[in-house]
Design a protein around this motif. Structure first.
Motif, PDB file in Angstrom:
ATOM      1  N   GLY A   1       0.797  -1.218   0.000  1.00  0.00           N
ATOM      2  CA  GLY A   1       0.000   0.000   0.000  1.00  0.00           C
ATOM      3  C   GLY A   1       0.825   1.260   0.000  1.00  0.00           C
ATOM      4  N   CYS A   2       2.109   1.175  -0.243  1.00  0.00           N
ATOM      5  CA  CYS A   2       2.991   2.332  -0.127  1.00  0.00           C
ATOM      6  C   CYS A   2       3.411   2.867  -1.484  1.00  0.00           C
ATOM      7  CB  CYS A   2       4.204   1.965   0.716  1.00  0.00           C
ATOM      8  SG  CYS A   2       3.760   1.428   2.360  1.00  0.00           S
ATOM      9  N   THR A   3       2.476   2.904  -2.422  1.00  0.00           N
ATOM     10  CA  THR A   3       2.734   3.510  -3.716  1.00  0.00           C
ATOM     11  C   THR A   3       1.605   4.493  -4.009  1.00  0.00           C
ATOM     12  OG1 THR A   3       1.507   1.859  -4.982  1.00  0.00           O
ATOM     13  CG2 THR A   3       3.832   1.422  -4.611  1.00  0.00           C
ATOM     14  N   ASN A   4       1.874   5.442  -4.876  1.00  0.00           N
ATOM     15  CA  ASN A   4       0.844   6.380  -5.286  1.00  0.00           C
ATOM     16  C   ASN A   4       1.042   6.657  -6.774  1.00  0.00           C
ATOM     17  OD1 ASN A   4      -0.825   8.611  -5.814  1.00  0.00           O
ATOM     18  ND2 ASN A   4      -0.721   9.238  -3.679  1.00  0.00           N
ATOM     19  N   GLU A   5       0.289   5.944  -7.589  1.00  0.00           N
ATOM     20  CA  GLU A   5       0.452   6.035  -9.033  1.00  0.00           C
ATOM     21  C   GLU A   5       0.154   7.442  -9.545  1.00  0.00           C
ATOM     22  OE1 GLU A   5      -1.152   3.944 -13.135  1.00  0.00           O
ATOM     23  OE2 GLU A   5      -1.483   2.943 -11.210  1.00  0.00           O
ATOM     24  N   GLU A   6      -0.857   8.082  -9.010  1.00  0.00           N
ATOM     25  CA  GLU A   6      -1.233   9.420  -9.478  1.00  0.00           C
ATOM     26  C   GLU A   6      -0.122  10.441  -9.232  1.00  0.00           C
ATOM     27  OE1 GLU A   6      -4.648  12.822  -8.703  1.00  0.00           O
ATOM     28  OE2 GLU A   6      -4.950  10.803  -7.932  1.00  0.00           O
ATOM     29  N   VAL A   7       0.434  10.453  -8.033  1.00  0.00           N
ATOM     30  CA  VAL A   7       1.531  11.380  -7.710  1.00  0.00           C
ATOM     31  C   VAL A   7       2.744  11.090  -8.577  1.00  0.00           C
ATOM     32  CG1 VAL A   7       3.178  12.027  -5.901  1.00  0.00           C
ATOM     33  CG2 VAL A   7       0.757  11.845  -5.362  1.00  0.00           C
ATOM     34  N   ALA A   8       3.062   9.813  -8.754  1.00  0.00           N
ATOM     35  CA  ALA A   8       4.219   9.431  -9.569  1.00  0.00           C
ATOM     36  C   ALA A   8       4.034   9.870 -11.017  1.00  0.00           C
ATOM     37  CB  ALA A   8       4.440   7.923  -9.487  1.00  0.00           C
ATOM     38  N   ARG A   9       2.883   9.592 -11.594  1.00  0.00           N
ATOM     39  CA  ARG A   9       2.638   9.992 -12.988  1.00  0.00           C
ATOM     40  C   ARG A   9       2.705  11.505 -13.162  1.00  0.00           C
ATOM     41  NH1 ARG A   9       1.385   6.219 -16.571  1.00  0.00           N
ATOM     42  NH2 ARG A   9       0.655   4.219 -15.822  1.00  0.00           N
ATOM     43  N   ASN A  10       2.118  12.247 -12.228  1.00  0.00           N
ATOM     44  CA  ASN A  10       2.167  13.713 -12.315  1.00  0.00           C
ATOM     45  C   ASN A  10       3.602  14.221 -12.254  1.00  0.00           C
ATOM     46  OD1 ASN A  10      -0.606  13.978 -12.564  1.00  0.00           O
ATOM     47  ND2 ASN A  10      -0.936  14.300 -10.386  1.00  0.00           N
ATOM     48  N   ALA A  11       4.402  13.685 -11.340  1.00  0.00           N
ATOM     49  CA  ALA A  11       5.801  14.106 -11.217  1.00  0.00           C
ATOM     50  C   ALA A  11       6.589  13.755 -12.479  1.00  0.00           C
ATOM     51  CB  ALA A  11       6.440  13.453  -9.994  1.00  0.00           C
ATOM     52  N   LEU A  12       6.366  12.579 -13.012  1.00  0.00           N
ATOM     53  CA  LEU A  12       7.079  12.143 -14.219  1.00  0.00           C
ATOM     54  C   LEU A  12       6.642  12.947 -15.444  1.00  0.00           C
ATOM     55  CD1 LEU A  12       6.992   8.329 -13.461  1.00  0.00           C
ATOM     56  CD2 LEU A  12       9.032   9.786 -13.485  1.00  0.00           C
ATOM     57  N   ASP A  13       5.361  13.247 -15.540  1.00  0.00           N
ATOM     58  CA  ASP A  13       4.878  14.098 -16.637  1.00  0.00           C
ATOM     59  C   ASP A  13       5.526  15.479 -16.589  1.00  0.00           C
ATOM     60  OD1 ASP A  13       3.204  12.245 -17.854  1.00  0.00           O
ATOM     61  OD2 ASP A  13       1.429  12.885 -16.725  1.00  0.00           O
ATOM     62  N   LYS A  14       5.594  16.061 -15.402  1.00  0.00           N
ATOM     63  CA  LYS A  14       6.207  17.388 -15.247  1.00  0.00           C
ATOM     64  C   LYS A  14       7.692  17.367 -15.608  1.00  0.00           C
ATOM     65  CE  LYS A  14       3.045  19.198 -11.815  1.00  0.00           C
ATOM     66  NZ  LYS A  14       2.865  19.638 -10.421  1.00  0.00           N
ATOM     67  N   ALA A  15       8.341  16.221 -15.394  1.00  0.00           N
ATOM     68  CA  ALA A  15       9.760  16.084 -15.719  1.00  0.00           C
ATOM     69  C   ALA A  15       9.963  15.631 -17.169  1.00  0.00           C
ATOM     70  CB  ALA A  15      10.421  15.107 -14.764  1.00  0.00           C
ATOM     71  N   ARG A  16       8.897  15.594 -17.943  1.00  0.00           N
ATOM     72  CA  ARG A  16       8.917  15.289 -19.375  1.00  0.00           C
ATOM     73  C   ARG A  16       9.277  13.843 -19.702  1.00  0.00           C
ATOM     74  NH1 ARG A  16      11.740  20.168 -22.360  1.00  0.00           N
ATOM     75  NH2 ARG A  16      11.464  18.647 -24.019  1.00  0.00           N
ATOM     76  N   PHE A  17       8.899  12.915 -18.820  1.00  0.00           N
ATOM     77  CA  PHE A  17       9.006  11.493 -19.128  1.00  0.00           C
ATOM     78  C   PHE A  17       7.737  11.074 -19.859  1.00  0.00           C
ATOM     79  CE2 PHE A  17      11.913  11.914 -15.584  1.00  0.00           C
ATOM     80  CZ  PHE A  17      12.955  11.075 -15.918  1.00  0.00           C
ATOM     81  N   TYR A  18       7.831  10.050 -20.694  1.00  0.00           N
ATOM     82  CA  TYR A  18       6.650   9.535 -21.382  1.00  0.00           C
ATOM     83  C   TYR A  18       6.742   8.026 -21.491  1.00  0.00           C
ATOM     84  CZ  TYR A  18       9.632   9.443 -25.562  1.00  0.00           C
ATOM     85  OH  TYR A  18      10.635   9.190 -26.443  1.00  0.00           O
ATOM     86  N   ASP A  19       5.701   7.395 -22.020  1.00  0.00           N
ATOM     87  CA  ASP A  19       5.587   5.924 -22.038  1.00  0.00           C
ATOM     88  C   ASP A  19       5.833   5.370 -20.633  1.00  0.00           C
ATOM     89  OD1 ASP A  19       4.997   5.907 -24.716  1.00  0.00           O
ATOM     90  OD2 ASP A  19       7.014   5.327 -25.359  1.00  0.00           O
ATOM     91  N   ILE A  20       5.162   5.953 -19.675  1.00  0.00           N
ATOM     92  CA  ILE A  20       5.376   5.630 -18.261  1.00  0.00           C
ATOM     93  C   ILE A  20       4.684   4.314 -17.905  1.00  0.00           C
ATOM     94  CG2 ILE A  20       4.965   6.396 -15.892  1.00  0.00           C
ATOM     95  CD1 ILE A  20       4.863   9.308 -17.142  1.00  0.00           C
ATOM     96  N   GLU A  21       5.445   3.444 -17.248  1.00  0.00           N
ATOM     97  CA  GLU A  21       4.914   2.184 -16.721  1.00  0.00           C
ATOM     98  C   GLU A  21       5.211   2.147 -15.231  1.00  0.00           C
ATOM     99  OE1 GLU A  21       5.957  -2.563 -16.814  1.00  0.00           O
ATOM    100  OE2 GLU A  21       6.614  -1.326 -18.484  1.00  0.00           O
ATOM    101  N   ILE A  22       4.187   2.088 -14.415  1.00  0.00           N
ATOM    102  CA  ILE A  22       4.370   2.005 -12.963  1.00  0.00           C
ATOM    103  C   ILE A  22       4.656   0.545 -12.620  1.00  0.00           C
ATOM    104  CG2 ILE A  22       3.273   2.339 -10.716  1.00  0.00           C
ATOM    105  CD1 ILE A  22       3.913   4.955 -12.233  1.00  0.00           C
ATOM    106  N   THR A  23       5.765   0.309 -11.903  1.00  0.00           N
ATOM    107  CA  THR A  23       6.184  -1.063 -11.602  1.00  0.00           C
ATOM    108  C   THR A  23       5.873  -1.491 -10.173  1.00  0.00           C
ATOM    109  OG1 THR A  23       8.422  -0.315 -11.068  1.00  0.00           O
ATOM    110  CG2 THR A  23       7.995  -1.007 -13.347  1.00  0.00           C
ATOM    111  N   GLY A  24       5.350  -0.587  -9.357  1.00  0.00           N
ATOM    112  CA  GLY A  24       4.954  -0.949  -7.995  1.00  0.00           C
ATOM    113  C   GLY A  24       5.928  -0.456  -6.942  1.00  0.00           C
ATOM    114  N   TYR A  25       5.814  -1.047  -5.781  1.00  0.00           N
ATOM    115  CA  TYR A  25       6.618  -0.641  -4.623  1.00  0.00           C
ATOM    116  C   TYR A  25       8.089  -0.984  -4.837  1.00  0.00           C
ATOM    117  CZ  TYR A  25       8.006  -0.050   0.233  1.00  0.00           C
ATOM    118  OH  TYR A  25       8.621   0.367   1.385  1.00  0.00           O
ATOM    119  N   SER A  26       8.954  -0.076  -4.454  1.00  0.00           N
ATOM    120  CA  SER A  26      10.391  -0.268  -4.612  1.00  0.00           C
ATOM    121  C   SER A  26      11.059  -0.157  -3.238  1.00  0.00           C
ATOM    122  CB  SER A  26      10.938   0.779  -5.577  1.00  0.00           C
ATOM    123  OG  SER A  26      12.292   0.564  -5.817  1.00  0.00           O
ATOM    124  N   LEU A  27      11.295  -1.277  -2.621  1.00  0.00           N
ATOM    125  CA  LEU A  27      11.850  -1.349  -1.268  1.00  0.00           C
ATOM    126  C   LEU A  27      13.277  -0.814  -1.212  1.00  0.00           C
ATOM    127  CD1 LEU A  27      11.177  -2.431   1.583  1.00  0.00           C
ATOM    128  CD2 LEU A  27      12.165  -4.595   0.873  1.00  0.00           C
TER     129      LEU A  27
END
Length: 82
Positions: free
Chosen positions: A16-42
């Motif tokens: 439960g320690c991931t937030n896809e919406e926050v991650a996508r927004n941050a990556l979009d602002k940094a001009r990343f594309y073809d974004i694939e969320i891979t889940g929690y990264s310990l």
């Protein structure tokens, strides 16, 4: 059955320690594309960061990158680590 609450809490802590919406927004602002969320990264973020969202994407130059977006529920500034 006695261990069921411990197992449930442990699973929630690690899944439960991931937030896809926050991650996508941050990556979009940094001009990343073809974004694939891979889940929690310990062990990828600072101890103060509660949310660790792994990703794969392409940067502004079209190069594939992977990393993690670190954030906390009380911060409005996620950090992208590659």
């Amino acid at each position: 059955m006695k261990n069921m609450p411990v197992i449930t809490i442990s699973l929630l802590l690690f899944t439960g320690c991931t937030n896809e919406e926050v991650a996508r927004n941050a990556l979009d602002k940094a001009r990343f594309y073809d974004i694939e969320i891979t889940g929690y990264s310990l062990f990828s973020c600072a101890a103060s960061d509660f949310i660790h969202t792994g990703f794969k994407a392409k940067n502004a130059f079209g190069e594939p990158v992977q990393g993690v977006v670190c954030s906390s529920p009380f911060s409005d500034r996620p950090v992208i680590k590659k």
